[in-house]
Design a protein around this motif. Structure first.
Motif, PDB file in Angstrom:
ATOM      1  N   ARG A   1       0.827  -1.213   0.000  1.00 14.88           N
ATOM      2  CA  ARG A   1       0.000   0.000   0.000  1.00 14.88           C
ATOM      3  C   ARG A   1       0.855   1.254   0.000  1.00 14.88           C
ATOM      4  NH1 ARG A   1      -3.199  -3.467   2.945  1.00 14.88           N
ATOM      5  NH2 ARG A   1      -5.205  -3.825   1.910  1.00 14.88           N
ATOM      6  N   ALA A   2       1.872   1.247  -0.822  1.00 16.25           N
ATOM      7  CA  ALA A   2       2.724   2.426  -1.031  1.00 16.25           C
ATOM      8  C   ALA A   2       3.538   2.811   0.198  1.00 16.25           C
ATOM      9  CB  ALA A   2       1.918   3.637  -1.506  1.00 16.25           C
ATOM     10  N   GLU A   3       3.776   1.856   1.103  1.00 16.27           N
ATOM     11  CA  GLU A   3       4.694   2.168   2.195  1.00 16.27           C
ATOM     12  C   GLU A   3       6.116   2.117   1.653  1.00 16.27           C
ATOM     13  OE1 GLU A   3       2.911  -0.582   2.216  1.00 16.27           O
ATOM     14  OE2 GLU A   3       1.368  -0.439   3.755  1.00 16.27           O
ATOM     15  N   LYS A   4       6.970   2.953   2.227  1.00 23.84           N
ATOM     16  CA  LYS A   4       8.340   2.987   1.724  1.00 23.84           C
ATOM     17  C   LYS A   4       9.300   2.905   2.902  1.00 23.84           C
ATOM     18  CE  LYS A   4       9.887   6.769  -0.230  1.00 23.84           C
ATOM     19  NZ  LYS A   4      10.163   7.789  -1.231  1.00 23.84           N
ATOM     20  N   LEU A   5      10.287   2.054   2.732  1.00 26.27           N
ATOM     21  CA  LEU A   5      11.285   1.910   3.789  1.00 26.27           C
ATOM     22  C   LEU A   5      12.639   2.267   3.188  1.00 26.27           C
ATOM     23  CD1 LEU A   5      11.481   0.761   6.725  1.00 26.27           C
ATOM     24  CD2 LEU A   5      12.148  -1.385   5.711  1.00 26.27           C
ATOM     25  N   THR A   6      13.331   3.222   3.774  1.00 22.99           N
ATOM     26  CA  THR A   6      14.657   3.564   3.248  1.00 22.99           C
ATOM     27  C   THR A   6      15.684   3.494   4.363  1.00 22.99           C
ATOM     28  OG1 THR A   6      14.072   5.866   3.572  1.00 22.99           O
ATOM     29  CG2 THR A   6      14.072   5.078   1.325  1.00 22.99           C
ATOM     30  N   PHE A   7      16.856   3.100   3.997  1.00 28.79           N
ATOM     31  CA  PHE A   7      17.943   3.022   4.957  1.00 28.79           C
ATOM     32  C   PHE A   7      19.183   3.602   4.318  1.00 28.79           C
ATOM     33  CE2 PHE A   7      20.390   1.770   8.403  1.00 28.79           C
ATOM     34  CZ  PHE A   7      21.527   1.118   7.977  1.00 28.79           C
ATOM     35  N   GLN A   8      19.837   4.487   5.028  1.00 26.98           N
ATOM     36  CA  GLN A   8      21.051   5.063   4.484  1.00 26.98           C
ATOM     37  C   GLN A   8      22.149   4.990   5.524  1.00 26.98           C
ATOM     38  OE1 GLN A   8      21.151   9.258   3.548  1.00 26.98           O
ATOM     39  NE2 GLN A   8      21.850   8.688   1.529  1.00 26.98           N
ATOM     40  N   PHE A   9      23.320   4.597   5.097  1.00 26.52           N
ATOM     41  CA  PHE A   9      24.419   4.418   6.021  1.00 26.52           C
ATOM     42  C   PHE A   9      25.642   5.098   5.434  1.00 26.52           C
ATOM     43  CE2 PHE A   9      26.725   2.529   9.322  1.00 26.52           C
ATOM     44  CZ  PHE A   9      27.916   2.054   8.820  1.00 26.52           C
ATOM     45  N   SER A  10      26.271   5.942   6.223  1.00 30.57           N
ATOM     46  CA  SER A  10      27.418   6.659   5.719  1.00 30.57           C
ATOM     47  C   SER A  10      28.605   6.380   6.620  1.00 30.57           C
ATOM     48  CB  SER A  10      27.097   8.161   5.707  1.00 30.57           C
ATOM     49  OG  SER A  10      28.266   8.907   5.655  1.00 30.57           O
ATOM     50  N   TYR A  11      29.663   5.858   6.045  1.00 35.98           N
ATOM     51  CA  TYR A  11      30.829   5.481   6.839  1.00 35.98           C
ATOM     52  C   TYR A  11      31.984   6.356   6.404  1.00 35.98           C
ATOM     53  CZ  TYR A  11      34.492   2.523   8.790  1.00 35.98           C
ATOM     54  OH  TYR A  11      35.565   2.049   9.499  1.00 35.98           O
ATOM     55  N   GLY A  12      32.441   7.234   7.246  1.00 28.63           N
ATOM     56  CA  GLY A  12      33.455   8.175   6.842  1.00 28.63           C
ATOM     57  C   GLY A  12      34.718   8.041   7.656  1.00 28.63           C
ATOM     58  N   THR A  13      35.752   8.769   7.224  1.00 27.67           N
ATOM     59  CA  THR A  13      37.005   8.714   7.950  1.00 27.67           C
ATOM     60  C   THR A  13      36.862   9.329   9.327  1.00 27.67           C
ATOM     61  OG1 THR A  13      37.608  10.730   6.811  1.00 27.67           O
ATOM     62  CG2 THR A  13      38.526   8.681   5.977  1.00 27.67           C
ATOM     63  N   LYS A  14      35.969  10.284   9.453  1.00 23.59           N
ATOM     64  CA  LYS A  14      35.831  10.906  10.770  1.00 23.59           C
ATOM     65  C   LYS A  14      34.605  10.422  11.516  1.00 23.59           C
ATOM     66  CE  LYS A  14      38.170  15.229   9.825  1.00 23.59           C
ATOM     67  NZ  LYS A  14      37.881  16.602   9.486  1.00 23.59           N
ATOM     68  N   GLU A  15      33.500  10.284  10.803  1.00 21.79           N
ATOM     69  CA  GLU A  15      32.258   9.947  11.513  1.00 21.79           C
ATOM     70  C   GLU A  15      31.447   8.948  10.727  1.00 21.79           C
ATOM     71  OE1 GLU A  15      32.164  14.605  12.111  1.00 21.79           O
ATOM     72  OE2 GLU A  15      31.118  13.669  10.453  1.00 21.79           O
ATOM     73  N   THR A  16      30.563   8.283  11.427  1.00 20.62           N
ATOM     74  CA  THR A  16      29.583   7.452  10.731  1.00 20.62           C
ATOM     75  C   THR A  16      28.202   7.963  11.092  1.00 20.62           C
ATOM     76  OG1 THR A  16      29.544   5.941  12.579  1.00 20.62           O
ATOM     77  CG2 THR A  16      30.962   5.353  10.760  1.00 20.62           C
ATOM     78  N   SER A  17      27.306   7.845  10.161  1.00 19.11           N
ATOM     79  CA  SER A  17      25.923   8.213  10.477  1.00 19.11           C
ATOM     80  C   SER A  17      24.997   7.291   9.719  1.00 19.11           C
ATOM     81  CB  SER A  17      25.663   9.674  10.121  1.00 19.11           C
ATOM     82  OG  SER A  17      25.974   9.898   8.782  1.00 19.11           O
ATOM     83  N   TYR A  18      23.794   7.173  10.210  1.00 20.14           N
ATOM     84  CA  TYR A  18      22.835   6.307   9.527  1.00 20.14           C
ATOM     85  C   TYR A  18      21.428   6.840   9.729  1.00 20.14           C
ATOM     86  CZ  TYR A  18      22.635   4.500  14.293  1.00 20.14           C
ATOM     87  OH  TYR A  18      22.556   4.379  15.643  1.00 20.14           O
ATOM     88  N   GLY A  19      20.537   6.371   8.896  1.00 22.22           N
ATOM     89  CA  GLY A  19      19.147   6.801   9.038  1.00 22.22           C
ATOM     90  C   GLY A  19      18.224   5.727   8.487  1.00 22.22           C
ATOM     91  N   LEU A  20      17.163   5.455   9.213  1.00 16.32           N
ATOM     92  CA  LEU A  20      16.167   4.480   8.778  1.00 16.32           C
ATOM     93  C   LEU A  20      14.826   5.182   8.789  1.00 16.32           C
ATOM     94  CD1 LEU A  20      15.633   1.381   8.309  1.00 16.32           C
ATOM     95  CD2 LEU A  20      15.082   1.277  10.705  1.00 16.32           C
ATOM     96  N   SER A  21      14.083   5.047   7.722  1.00 13.73           N
ATOM     97  CA  SER A  21      12.842   5.819   7.641  1.00 13.73           C
ATOM     98  C   SER A  21      11.732   4.967   7.062  1.00 13.73           C
ATOM     99  CB  SER A  21      13.119   7.052   6.778  1.00 13.73           C
ATOM    100  OG  SER A  21      11.952   7.519   6.210  1.00 13.73           O
ATOM    101  N   PHE A  22      10.561   5.067   7.646  1.00 13.15           N
ATOM    102  CA  PHE A  22       9.405   4.310   7.182  1.00 13.15           C
ATOM    103  C   PHE A  22       8.266   5.292   6.908  1.00 13.15           C
ATOM    104  CE2 PHE A  22       6.734   0.797   6.531  1.00 13.15           C
ATOM    105  CZ  PHE A  22       5.517   1.054   7.136  1.00 13.15           C
ATOM    106  N   PHE A  23       7.712   5.216   5.708  1.00  8.03           N
ATOM    107  CA  PHE A  23       6.724   6.190   5.282  1.00  8.03           C
ATOM    108  C   PHE A  23       5.436   5.459   4.905  1.00  8.03           C
ATOM    109  CE2 PHE A  23       4.984   9.722   3.056  1.00  8.03           C
ATOM    110  CZ  PHE A  23       4.458   9.241   1.876  1.00  8.03           C
ATOM    111  N   LYS A  24       4.312   5.899   5.411  1.00 14.64           N
ATOM    112  CA  LYS A  24       3.060   5.246   5.047  1.00 14.64           C
ATOM    113  C   LYS A  24       1.985   6.286   4.750  1.00 14.64           C
ATOM    114  CE  LYS A  24      -0.552   2.213   6.569  1.00 14.64           C
ATOM    115  NZ  LYS A  24      -0.827   1.806   5.179  1.00 14.64           N
ATOM    116  N   PRO A  25       1.486   6.308   3.529  1.00 14.77           N
ATOM    117  CA  PRO A  25       0.391   7.238   3.236  1.00 14.77           C
ATOM    118  C   PRO A  25      -0.948   6.588   3.542  1.00 14.77           C
ATOM    119  CG  PRO A  25       1.128   6.200   1.232  1.00 14.77           C
ATOM    120  CD  PRO A  25       1.923   5.580   2.333  1.00 14.77           C
ATOM    121  N   GLN A  26      -1.943   7.429   3.678  1.00 14.57           N
ATOM    122  CA  GLN A  26      -3.263   6.861   3.875  1.00 14.57           C
ATOM    123  C   GLN A  26      -3.825   6.489   2.512  1.00 14.57           C
ATOM    124  OE1 GLN A  26      -6.319   9.552   5.112  1.00 14.57           O
ATOM    125  NE2 GLN A  26      -7.343   7.979   6.312  1.00 14.57           N
TER     126      GLN A  26
END
Lengths: 470, 273, 322
Positions: free
Chosen positions: A156-181
């Motif tokens: 039903r058009a739900e979207k799951l995205t995951f982004q992971f960034s691995y750097g020389t100084k820092e790492t960061s990540y993000g997980l997102s779940f989107f659901k429309p009505q």
């Protein structure tokens, strides 16, 4: 008798809810082409008997019913074509189909009427899982970014995205779940889980945020509202041994749990070079009543008005402002305060380098306002007209603003006085380049005025890139 | 800043006299501070008092994160920030105040060696008892360490700190020791200190040095802190000359009350935990 | 006292009875106290009773095997092999203090210079351990020890982002140089730290200083300072001559150094040959791939079809193969 394929005639790709092109623009193009046939077809009455969708895999059908239901109301052929075009765009906006083709055919079969039509949408679903891999090189740092996207997870058009960034100084990540009505794409819910690190050399501060947020968007009449709850664990630290003591005092861990509400009305025709329309965004954030250490009430607003003048030039006026009230006697944290200055706000000053500072580190302020007046014109002599040249504009600007800390014990008159004294302002001209639909680059020549001691200026040529500009 | 630039800046600041508003930062005295931090802070306060340098004690919940080296206490003098006793001694020396000038080479070597003895054995034992002993960690250390923070951050930070200290203990080989062995080590260390002190008023006869400040800080804290058991306190108490030594320093330098929360004298009972 | 004690230590090199500080401490103490231990010099830690070296195997039922130097020394003392018998109480206290000084100030720098400093680690330490540890441990163990030591430095300094570099080196070496100077001042002109007979403190100092004295390191700032402190240098050599005469064979160290020199020399022509071979191999495999997949094709024009000066159609210009 024959088949009519109503194919896509749009020059720009469309994708989901980021679509910035208004459907009405496209209909204009279509109408001019069909004018010759219009006379013949307009008078013929038709009835849409079946609307089919072919090519569905995991998408659930009840979701799509809402998008295509209007096609049934069409009365003549032109109407059918218009409505099916709109339905096609709605289907694409869901962000779950790679392509949608519309086939309009006369209906056949046992219950076929002489003027009946069948409309079929042939869709190609997106793959279940897409991944991306980028490497980025920035300021003395390289990083590897891995992205994974699952469109239409449960059908039903739900979207799951995951982004992971691995750097020389820092790492960061993000997980997102989107659901429309289903049936109401404008109303949707997003859940986010993230860890972000940032370095702010103007304050000698580095910040690591780990947080979780839920966001609920819904339209109301002509406005868009967003309700959000966010819980963030913030870790602040000094970027260098030589950071000022005021920044050193802010180091440590805090927990912020905040509810926020945003209301926005956007009648502009484009986000980057609007020719007409206005934008009003009002945001408030209340932290502290749902847990956490930070406790404040924050208000800020953004207003932009555009008006077209002679010869393709546009006059644009914008006003920003904000205010932070600490609650419960605790002082505000440097991570919550407002900052001013730089190529994206008051031009001619260093990045976020206006206002209260200590030993060269800018601490931000609890109240601010900023205003800008721009005149955008196409490039002189219009080189590359109709193509590349349209991405550029020249602009003449006048920016002004002030950032300070208010003493909330005094009355509003004293506050106003404080905001109005020591105004920093600047004027100048430059070239603006549009990047896609969301960002722009600027190269300006600025002359800052009203500089107070402690501000850092960027006299002369200044380069800026960003999404949100004063 | 590179080391060379730092040295240059510290040379410049060496010329400035000790200001009136020098401040010492430590975690919150009543609710947050732990045994090892309290000992270190008291040692620095004792040293500064012995040098006759005025300093105000300021308690902040985030003192540990404010410190440039991550360890408390640290002093803010002028626009310099210096943490831990060793660097603070060097810093005051650069400003012309020193307690160990009158020592000859051999005595100085011994003084440094005994200071390392206290750091190596007493401080490590304190850390072990706080974080590696299950009961103490659960009843005292974790609740105190996390008291300024709200849920769930308090649990996260407390467990993070515990894990970090345990890893350090493993790296230096203390993880295999039992609590009894650690108490035994503390006792051995106190015996060595007691032997060295003998019947003298201070470790190097008439004048106190930074070694006296350090020993006082740790022993006084061990004597006045209520832990899950009194065994440690009894062990330290059994060395009478050390007891007298602590009393002497407390009377000479901390008689003007304040001195954090430790001035109520240990004869009345523990006052820190 | 009746049952023999067995001591498992790292092997020796460079004129030292052992290359590892802890092993040196234990060996020296055993010699000083006159303990009749049977010494096994091995290079495989897994063969020791406790899995680490050094380790003392006793036949007592309660103790089993012991591993840390302090534990081993305590056990030997209990068995009446006590090198500290003659020390006064104050000297006993001094022992504890100076051992702490060594561990806090000198040991981190020693670890850094042997295991963390890149040039030293690769050229000397890893090479020796890789050559001497039996297969397959020689691939795993040096690297593991390297990571462990770096982690240990990070934990002890309290900075998880510590990287080997000039800043860290400067700070560690400053402390170590000061420590060595203090030891030198304390030793003065005496033969041993507490008079004429050696004690456990001498064992510790010997264990920490002699590797610096004997192991030739490319990055040898600590060594230079130690060499400038005559009494310490004399002191270490003295102990070696008196108590470990069999190790101090000049020929052995000479062999080792000659061997390393010659192997360096041999490497040169090998290196060139290896480079050429690898380039040829790479070229050949690329060509082979190109030909096999048809990117490049070599066509044979039939002889009969050639009439007159026509150029042959070989688009592939190379004709070598491996």
């Amino acid at each position: 008798m024959g088949t009519v394929h109503a194919r896509s005639m749009d020059p720009l790709p469309m994708h989901g809810r980021d679509m910035a092109v208004h459907p009405d623009d496209m209909i204009e193009v279509q109408e001019t082409e069909q004018e010759t046939k219009q006379e013949i077809l307009e008078n013929k009455d038709v009835v849409v008997q079946h609307v089919n969708i072919e090519g569905l895999g995991r998408t659930k059908e009840d979701l799509l019913g809402y998008e295509i239901s209007e096609v049934f109301d069409a009365k003549n052929l032109i109407d059918v074509m218009k409505k099916s075009h709109i339905a096609r765009q709605k289907l694409l906006r869901l962000g779950i189909f790679k392509e949608v083709e519309v086939v309009i055919d006369t209906s056949d079969g046992a219950d076929a009427l002489p003027n009946g039509l069948d409309v079929t949408f042939e869709v190609t679903e997106m793959k279940r899982l897409t991944g991306s891999y980028n490497t980025m090189v920035g300021n003395n740092e390289g990083s590897m970014v891995l992205g994974v996207k699952l469109p239409n997870v449960f059908g039903r058009a739900e979207k799951l995205t995951f982004q992971f960034s691995y750097g020389t100084k820092e790492t960061s990540y993000g997980l997102s779940f989107f659901k429309p009505q289903p049936g109401n794409f404008e109303r949707n819910v997003t859940l986010n889980l993230y860890k972000v690190t940032g370095q702010f050399p103007w304050s000698s501060l580095k910040e690591t945020d780990r947080g979780i947020s839920t966001e609920f968007n819904f339209p109301l009449l002509r406005t868009n509202h967003t309700l959000k709850w966010e819980g963030v664990w913030r870790e602040l630290g000094c970027l260098a041994r030589s950071a000022s003591f005021a920044v050193r005092e802010e180091s440590g861990h805090t927990l912020k749990s905040a509810l926020s509400h945003t209301m926005s009305i956007d009648t502009r025709n484009s986000a980057i070079f609007p020719k007409k329309g206005a934008l009003l965004r009002i945001n408030q954030e209340l932290a502290g009543y749902t847990g956490g250490d930070a406790s404040f009430l924050k208000e800020d607003f953004e207003l932009q008005v555009n008006r077209r003048l002679v010869w393709d030039s546009v006059l644009s006026a914008s006003l920003w402002g904000g205010c932070l009230f600490p609650i419960g006697g605790r002082p505000s944290s440097i991570a919550d305060r407002f900052y001013l200055g730089g190529p994206t706000s008051v031009r001619g000053f260093g990045m976020y380098s206006i206002g209260p500072q200590s030993e060269g580190d800018y601490l931000g302020g609890e109240a601010y306002w900023a205003g800008g007046l721009h005149l955008y014109t196409p490039l002189p002599f219009r080189p590359g007209r109709g193509g590349f040249g349209d991405l550029f504009r020249t602009h003449f600007f006048l920016n002004a603003g002030n950032l300070c800390n208010l003493n909330y014990g005094e009355g509003p008159k004293a506050h106003l006085q404080k905001l109005v004294e020591c105004i920093r302002w600047s004027y100048g001209a430059g070239i603006v380049l549009r990047l896609g639909n969301i960002a722009r680059l600027e190269l300006n020549y600025c002359i800052p005025m009203g500089v107070q001691s402690g501000d850092r200026i960027c006299d002369g040529v200044q380069f800026g890139a960003g999404i949100r500009f004063l | 800043m590179s080391l060379a630039a730092e040295a240059f800046v510290s040379q410049i600041s060496a010329a400035d006299p000790w200001p009136e508003n020098a401040t010492l930062y430590q975690p919150l005295g009543e609710d947050q501070i732990l045994l090892s931090d309290c000992a270190s802070s008291l040692a620095v306060q004792a040293y500064l008092r012995m040098c006759n340098l005025p300093v105000q004690v300021c308690c902040r919940p985030n003192a540990e994160y404010m410190s440039p080296s991550g360890k408390v206490p640290f002093v803010h003098v002028g626009n310099q920030v210096v943490s831990e006793l060793g660097p603070i001694v060097q810093f005051t020396k650069a400003k012309g105040h020193s307690l160990s000038d009158g020592l000859d080479d051999i005595q100085r070597a011994e003084m440094k060696a005994y200071m390392e003895l206290v750091n190596n054995m007493l401080l490590t034992a304190e850390l072990y008892i706080q974080w590696c002993d299950y009961n103490t960690a659960a009843e005292i250390s974790r609740p105190r360490y996390s008291s300024p923070y709200s849920w769930p951050l308090n649990h996260i930070l407390a467990y993070q700190k515990q894990w970090e200290v345990r890893r350090k203990m493993t790296a230096i080989g203390w993880a295999g020791k039992s609590l009894e062995q650690v108490y035994e080590d503390v006792s051995q260390c106190c015996q060595a200190l007691s032997q060295r002190l003998g019947t003298q008023p201070y470790f190097f006869n008439k004048q106190p040095t930074e070694l006296d400040a350090l020993v006082f800080g740790h022993l006084f804290t061990l004597l006045t802190t209520r832990l899950t058991s009194d065994e440690l306190r009894e062990k330290v108490k059994s060395y009478s000359n050390l007891l007298a030594f602590c009393r002497r320093i407390e009377q000479s330098y901390f008689e003007d009350s304040q001195a954090g929360s430790s001035s109520r004298g240990f004869s009345k009972g523990p006052s820190l935990f | 006292m009746a049952a023999p004690l067995e001591l498992y230590c790292w092997k020796g090199a460079w004129g030292l009875p052992s290359v590892d500080t802890d092993s040196l401490i234990v060996l020296a103490y055993a010699k000083f106290a006159g303990a009749p231990v049977k010494v096994h010099k091995i290079t495989n830690p897994w063969r020791s009773p406790t899995g680490v070296l050094p380790s003392l195997k006793t036949t007592e039922k309660n103790t089993g095997s012991l591993s840390k130097p302090s534990n081993i020394i305590i056990h030997l003392r209990k068995q009446k092999y006590n090198a500290d018998y003659d020390l006064s109480a104050k000297e006993g206290a001094d022992t504890l203090a100076f051992v702490s000084l060594l561990e806090e100030k000198l040991l981190p720098a020693l670890i850094y210079t042997l295991w963390v400093d890149s040039k030293n680690y690769v050229d000397v330490t890893r090479r020796w351990y890789a050559e001497n540890i039996p297969f397959p441990l020689n691939f795993l163990l040096p690297n593991r020890i390297h990571t462990q030591q770096l982690d240990r430095l990070r934990l002890v300094r309290g900075d998880p982002t510590l990287e080997p570099g000039e800043q860290l080196e400067k700070e560690l070496y400053y402390d170590a140089l000061e420590c060595m100077t203090l030891l030198s001042q304390r030793l003065g002109s005496q033969k041993f730290f507490f008079g004429d007979s050696p004690s456990s403190l001498d064992a510790y100092v010997f264990g920490h200083l002699s590797p610096l004295l004997k192991i030739k390191l490319p990055n040898g700032k600590l060594q230079q300072h130690l060499n400038s402190l005559d009494n310490l240098r004399q002191y270490c050599s003295n102990i070696l001559v008196l108590y470990f005469p069999s190790e101090d064979r000049e020929p052995t160290s000479h062999n080792v150094s000659v061997h390393s020199e010659s192997s360096d020399f041999d490497n040169e022509p090998h290196k060139r040959r290896n480079q050429i071979l690898s380039v040829l191999f790479a070229l050949g495999s690329m060509l082979g791939y190109a030909i096999l997949t048809g990117i490049v094709s070599i066509q044979r024009v039939p002889q009969a079809a050639i009439a007159g000066p026509q150029h042959t159609e070989s688009r592939g210009e190379e004709d070598e193969d491996e």
